[in-house]
Design a protein around this motif. Sequence first.
Motif, mmCIF file in Angstrom:
data_model
loop_
_atom_site.group_PDB
_atom_site.id
_atom_site.type_symbol
_atom_site.label_atom_id
_atom_site.label_comp_id
_atom_site.label_asym_id
_atom_site.label_seq_id
_atom_site.Cartn_x
_atom_site.Cartn_y
_atom_site.Cartn_z
ATOM 1 N N THR A 1 0.846 -1.192 0.000
ATOM 2 C CA THR A 1 0.000 0.000 0.000
ATOM 3 C C THR A 1 0.877 1.237 0.000
ATOM 4 O O THR A 1 1.998 1.227 0.536
ATOM 5 C CB THR A 1 -0.934 0.033 1.228
ATOM 6 N N ARG A 2 0.349 2.259 -0.633
ATOM 7 C CA ARG A 2 1.022 3.561 -0.649
ATOM 8 C C ARG A 2 -0.051 4.624 -0.415
ATOM 9 O O ARG A 2 -1.135 4.539 -0.969
ATOM 10 C CB ARG A 2 1.694 3.811 -1.998
ATOM 11 N N ASP A 3 0.292 5.605 0.387
ATOM 12 C CA ASP A 3 -0.617 6.727 0.615
ATOM 13 C C ASP A 3 -0.386 7.793 -0.440
ATOM 14 O O ASP A 3 0.751 8.022 -0.868
ATOM 15 C CB ASP A 3 -0.394 7.311 2.016
ATOM 16 N N GLY A 4 -1.460 8.406 -0.864
ATOM 17 C CA GLY A 4 -1.392 9.452 -1.884
ATOM 18 C C GLY A 4 -2.763 9.654 -2.498
ATOM 19 O O GLY A 4 -3.774 9.213 -1.953
ATOM 20 N N GLU A 5 -2.799 10.309 -3.626
ATOM 21 C CA GLU A 5 -4.043 10.515 -4.368
ATOM 22 C C GLU A 5 -4.008 9.609 -5.586
ATOM 23 O O GLU A 5 -3.194 9.821 -6.490
ATOM 24 C CB GLU A 5 -4.184 11.979 -4.790
ATOM 25 N N PHE A 6 -4.868 8.596 -5.612
ATOM 26 C CA PHE A 6 -4.870 7.614 -6.687
ATOM 27 C C PHE A 6 -6.271 7.449 -7.259
ATOM 28 O O PHE A 6 -7.257 7.782 -6.614
ATOM 29 C CB PHE A 6 -4.415 6.239 -6.168
ATOM 30 N N GLU A 7 -6.322 6.887 -8.456
ATOM 31 C CA GLU A 7 -7.579 6.478 -9.075
ATOM 32 C C GLU A 7 -7.510 4.969 -9.261
ATOM 33 O O GLU A 7 -6.574 4.449 -9.864
ATOM 34 C CB GLU A 7 -7.754 7.158 -10.431
ATOM 35 N N CYS A 8 -8.484 4.264 -8.707
ATOM 36 C CA CYS A 8 -8.506 2.800 -8.776
ATOM 37 C C CYS A 8 -8.549 2.358 -10.240
ATOM 38 O O CYS A 8 -9.380 2.822 -11.017
ATOM 39 C CB CYS A 8 -9.720 2.261 -8.021
ATOM 40 N N LYS A 9 -7.654 1.437 -10.606
ATOM 41 C CA LYS A 9 -7.585 0.935 -11.981
ATOM 42 C C LYS A 9 -8.774 0.065 -12.343
ATOM 43 O O LYS A 9 -9.027 -0.169 -13.506
ATOM 44 C CB LYS A 9 -6.305 0.120 -12.201
ATOM 45 N N ARG A 10 -9.503 -0.402 -11.362
ATOM 46 C CA ARG A 10 -10.649 -1.268 -11.650
ATOM 47 C C ARG A 10 -11.948 -0.480 -11.737
ATOM 48 O O ARG A 10 -12.691 -0.603 -12.687
ATOM 49 C CB ARG A 10 -10.781 -2.374 -10.604
ATOM 50 N N CYS A 11 -12.224 0.359 -10.734
ATOM 51 C CA CYS A 11 -13.534 1.032 -10.693
ATOM 52 C C CYS A 11 -13.466 2.525 -10.957
ATOM 53 O O CYS A 11 -14.498 3.155 -11.146
ATOM 54 C CB CYS A 11 -14.224 0.761 -9.355
ATOM 55 N N GLY A 12 -12.269 3.108 -10.934
ATOM 56 C CA GLY A 12 -12.123 4.530 -11.206
ATOM 57 C C GLY A 12 -12.337 5.444 -10.018
ATOM 58 O O GLY A 12 -12.239 6.664 -10.143
ATOM 59 N N ALA A 13 -12.624 4.882 -8.848
ATOM 60 C CA ALA A 13 -12.850 5.704 -7.656
ATOM 61 C C ALA A 13 -11.551 6.352 -7.191
ATOM 62 O O ALA A 13 -10.463 5.813 -7.375
ATOM 63 C CB ALA A 13 -13.425 4.846 -6.528
ATOM 64 N N SER A 14 -11.676 7.514 -6.579
ATOM 65 C CA SER A 14 -10.526 8.170 -5.965
ATOM 66 C C SER A 14 -10.226 7.479 -4.642
ATOM 67 O O SER A 14 -11.143 7.230 -3.854
ATOM 68 C CB SER A 14 -10.824 9.642 -5.712
#
Length: 126
Positions: A82-95
């Motif tokens: 796991t990494r903390d940051g601002e990401f977009e899920c590659k599966r569902c697109g959620a932030s």
Amino acid sequence: MSGPASRAEKRELGVELLANLEHEELSLAAAIDRIETVTTSPSLTREILDTAEKRGVIERENARLRVQRSGTYVNYDSQVVTRDGEFECKRCGASVTTGHFVRLDAGELGPFGSSCVRKVTGRESD
């Protein structure tokens, strides 16, 4: 954190993802849902499935896949980071603010949210 760049790298990552699924059998739609975390290209998706079948990773019958494994599953202690940051899920697109990344021999796949990483690896069903 960049994903696999070349078609060959994406193909290998997709095949390895299928080889490490938790369940022995799944629908073609469920397999494609997982492969779409690697690529959304229909031709590459087909290439991943064909390569996996030729290598004996999967068997296809109608709209079902059977994983032919040698006891390899994604180990959450060592292969999911796991990494903390601002990401977009590659599966569902959620932030997401905590990205889950799956480390496979062929490369790293992610980021995913906490529930999507379990769905991608087959640990949890939809």
